[in-house]
Enzyme design. Structure first.
Site, short mmCIF file in Angstrom:
data_model
loop_
_atom_site.label_atom_id
_atom_site.label_comp_id
_atom_site.label_asym_id
_atom_site.label_seq_id
_atom_site.Cartn_x
_atom_site.Cartn_y
_atom_site.Cartn_z
N ALA A 114 64.89 29.90 90.06
CA ALA A 114 64.53 28.94 91.12
C ALA A 114 63.13 28.35 91.05
O ALA A 114 62.88 27.32 91.68
CB ALA A 114 64.74 29.59 92.48
N ALA A 115 62.18 28.98 90.35
CA ALA A 115 60.80 28.46 90.40
C ALA A 115 60.69 27.17 89.60
O ALA A 115 61.35 27.05 88.56
CB ALA A 115 59.85 29.50 89.83
N PRO A 116 59.89 26.20 90.06
CA PRO A 116 59.00 26.30 91.22
C PRO A 116 59.64 26.01 92.58
O PRO A 116 58.98 26.13 93.60
CB PRO A 116 57.94 25.24 90.89
CG PRO A 116 58.65 24.22 90.06
CD PRO A 116 59.66 24.98 89.25
N GLY A 118 62.30 23.29 93.19
CA GLY A 118 62.92 21.97 93.41
C GLY A 118 64.35 22.08 93.92
O GLY A 118 64.70 21.54 94.97
N LYS A 119 65.19 22.83 93.18
CA LYS A 119 66.60 22.91 93.57
C LYS A 119 66.76 23.75 94.83
O LYS A 119 67.64 23.49 95.64
CB LYS A 119 67.46 23.52 92.45
CG LYS A 119 67.18 23.00 91.07
CD LYS A 119 67.91 21.78 90.70
CE LYS A 119 67.61 21.31 89.28
NZ LYS A 119 66.26 21.48 88.74
N GLU A 137 63.42 34.22 91.26
CA GLU A 137 62.73 33.87 90.01
C GLU A 137 62.31 35.16 89.32
O GLU A 137 61.69 36.02 89.93
CB GLU A 137 61.51 32.98 90.31
CG GLU A 137 60.56 32.79 89.15
CD GLU A 137 61.19 32.18 87.89
OE1 GLU A 137 61.98 31.24 88.01
OE2 GLU A 137 60.88 32.66 86.79
N ASP A 181 70.13 27.15 87.17
CA ASP A 181 69.39 26.05 86.53
C ASP A 181 68.66 26.73 85.37
O ASP A 181 67.52 27.17 85.50
CB ASP A 181 68.41 25.47 87.57
CG ASP A 181 67.71 24.22 87.06
OD1 ASP A 181 68.30 23.52 86.22
OD2 ASP A 181 66.59 23.94 87.51
N CYS A 234 67.81 21.15 81.62
CA CYS A 234 67.09 19.89 81.40
C CYS A 234 67.01 19.64 79.89
O CYS A 234 65.96 19.36 79.36
CB CYS A 234 65.72 19.92 82.06
SG CYS A 234 64.67 21.25 81.48
N1 SAM Z 1 65.33 25.51 89.36
C1 SAM Z 1 63.92 25.24 89.19
C2 SAM Z 1 63.53 24.04 90.00
O1 SAM Z 1 64.40 23.21 90.31
O2 SAM Z 1 62.35 23.94 90.39
C3 SAM Z 1 63.57 25.11 87.72
C4 SAM Z 1 64.01 26.30 86.92
S1 SAM Z 1 63.58 26.29 85.22
C5 SAM Z 1 64.64 25.10 84.56
C6 SAM Z 1 64.27 27.79 84.68
C7 SAM Z 1 63.70 29.03 85.30
O3 SAM Z 1 64.35 30.18 84.72
C8 SAM Z 1 62.22 29.22 85.04
O4 SAM Z 1 61.54 29.35 86.26
C9 SAM Z 1 62.13 30.50 84.22
O5 SAM Z 1 61.01 31.28 84.53
C10 SAM Z 1 63.40 31.22 84.59
N2 SAM Z 1 63.84 32.19 83.55
C11 SAM Z 1 63.32 32.41 82.33
N3 SAM Z 1 63.97 33.40 81.70
C12 SAM Z 1 64.92 33.83 82.53
C13 SAM Z 1 65.92 34.85 82.46
N4 SAM Z 1 66.06 35.61 81.38
N5 SAM Z 1 66.71 35.04 83.52
C14 SAM Z 1 66.60 34.25 84.62
N6 SAM Z 1 65.69 33.27 84.74
C15 SAM Z 1 64.86 33.05 83.72
#
Ligand code: SAM
Length: 458
Positions: A114-116, A118-119, A137, A181, A234
């Site tokens: 979920a970070a940061p 947006g969704k 996150e 996401d 993305c």
């Molecule tokens: N959904 C967020 C938004 O809309 O602001 C953006 C998310 S970004 C595309 C993907 C996220 O997955 C990152 O914050 C990252 O730290 C996290 N991530 C990285 N490795 C992961 C894992 N093994 N399991 C779950 N989440 C992970």
């Protein structure tokens, strides 16, 4: 863009055929800037601070707008108060997908990556009353930013967690909707974040694909039968997109669900599973992909008996309940003299989440009790549950609002000892308390604006 990896370029040429030149040309254009309004805090009205630079609406999100330039958002008190979120326009399509699957029934939603935020902020604003969002996150530093952004957004029917997907195994069939996401190769961010180009390599595509499969396997059981998974990335890479949707349908009892598209600029993926591509030469926004999956089988959720100590809830103290809207549906918890307000109907589930997961925020941490007095806390100023009419408000001008947000002193005429809600254009920024000759600024220091304020603004 001259520094694109050759392997990426040749794959995109194959993928897009005649459209490839237009795609590469679009990557050389500046990234569009877009924001999404907070429906409760703004009631759909664009903040005055953005009026002169609002361009047009985004196509699929009624609260989304493009801006003609990128202001310094940090210096806009309306941004600081959660009146809007800065979000890339293509990804606002998640709100459109949610509208296809949620109706009036309250739902429990898990936003896993979920970070940061947006969704998560988009999702919580789209949920029917009495719903709950768990916004998770895994990376600790990013989870801190997520928490801050969700507190700023102000919807308090949210639990923020900092866990690995596998930690959710205790929540079998607990969620009506799970949003993944996924972390991905990020090809869709090349224009907005050129540094991501250097991180791209073919080996990483496989690493990303395998990680996505692992995440989905870990989390699949948390979805209720007939529940929905929203999967997005993305990136343009089919191996992380439509091939993952196909893999889910093969691996689990799942079916891919088509949606009717609101714009012909969205490109349906070329596969047996329904997925939707957003390419920058066709839609005004960055590269994005998403698809909707429905779960066919599964067990009903049976909460485990809570092993850890029970936290007792109690009626909200009158000093606080008078400050809240719909306080009859809310309840209070007191832990170490900190009072947290939470939705009554989700109290048990939140307790369960807290006993199994690393919960960093839940409900609204509203006040601290000391020497029989009550100290109001920052999340209470930001929550959409706050009844501003019941507060003593001080409407600050821009220089004062910025000085307040920098945690400097401002002068306010008020009774000594009175709690004052500092607002800017009626957006709440935080609390102050009058001490006679000065206002005690209760903005938490980690929330203060760290940059120097330009002299023409103060
Ligand atoms: N959904 C967020 C938004 O809309 O602001 C953006 C998310 S970004 C595309 C993907 C996220 O997955 C990152 O914050 C990252 O730290 C996290 N991530 C990285 N490795 C992961 C894992 N093994 N399991 C779950 N989440 C992970």
């Amino acid at each position: 863009m001259s520094n694109l990896p050759p392997a990426f370029e040749s794959r995109m040429r194959k993928q897009l055929g005649q459209e490839a030149d237009a795609f590469f040309k679009a990557l050389n254009q500046p990234a569009p800037v877009s924001i999404r309004l907070n429906p409760i805090k703004t009631t759909g009205k664009i903040p005055d601070t953005l009026q002169s630079i609002v361009d047009k609406k985004t196509e699929w999100c009624p609260e989304g707008y493009f801006l003609s330039q990128r202001p310094v958002f940090t210096l806009d008190p309306c941004y600081q108060g959660g009146a809007y979120y800065v979000q890339e326009a293509s990804s606002m399509f998640i709100g459109y997908l949610l509208k296809q699957i949620i109706h009036e029934q309250p739902v429990k939603v898990l936003d896993l990556c979920a970070a940061p935020g947006g969704k998560s902020s988009l999702t919580v604003s789209a949920l029917p009353a009495d719903s709950l969002l768990v916004s998770n996150e895994v990376i600790r530093s990013r989870a801190t930013i997520l928490k801050e952004n969700m507190l700023r957004w102000g919807y308090s029917n949210v639990v923020v967690t900092n866990n690995d997907p596998s930690d959710f195994s205790a929540f079998e069939s607990a969620f009506d909707i799970v949003i993944v996401d996924a972390p991905c190769s990020g090809e869709g961010m090349f224009r907005k974040d050129p540094a991501s180009i250097g991180e791209w390599n073919e080996n990483n595509l496989t690493v990303c694909r395998d990680r996505q499969k692992r995440i989905l396997t870990d989390i699949w059981k948390t979805l209720k039968p007939d529940g929905y998974l929203i999967y997005s990335t993305c990136t343009y890479n089919p191996g992380e997109n439509e091939e993952i949707l196909e893999w889910i349908c093969r691996q689990f009892q799942a079916e891919s669900i088509p949606v009717s598209l609101p714009a012909d600029t969205i490109t349906p993926g070329n596969s047996t599973a329904y997925g939707y591509h957003f390419y920058p030469h066709k839609t005004t926004g960055e590269g994005f992909f998403c698809g909707l999956i429905r779960k066919k089988d599964g067990e009903k959720y049976r909460p485990k008996k809570n092993k850890k100590q029970k936290t007792t809830t109690f009626p909200i103290p009158p000093e606080l309940s008078r400050l809240l809207i719909h306080s009859e549906n809310l309840t209070a918890q007191n832990e170490d003299n900190r009072i947290t307000i939470l939705p009554d109907m989700h109290g048990e589930f939140i307790r369960q989440l807290r006993s199994e997961l690393k919960v960093t925020a839940y409900g609204c941490e509203a006040a601290e009790l000391y020497n029989r007095k009550i100290k109001l806390l920052h999340p209470l100023a930001l929550t959409t549950w706050l009844n501003k009419q019941a507060c003593s408000c001080y409407e600050a001008e821009l220089p004062e609002a910025l000085r307040y947000l920098k945690k400097e002193d401002i002068q306010v005429n008020a009774k000594t000892g009175e709690w004052i809600l500092i607002t800017y254009r009626h957006i709440a920024l935080g609390w102050g308390k009058n001490l006679g000759n000065r206002l005690n600024n209760y903005l938490p220091k980690e929330w203060r604006i760290r940059m120097d304020l330009p002299t023409d603004l103060i």
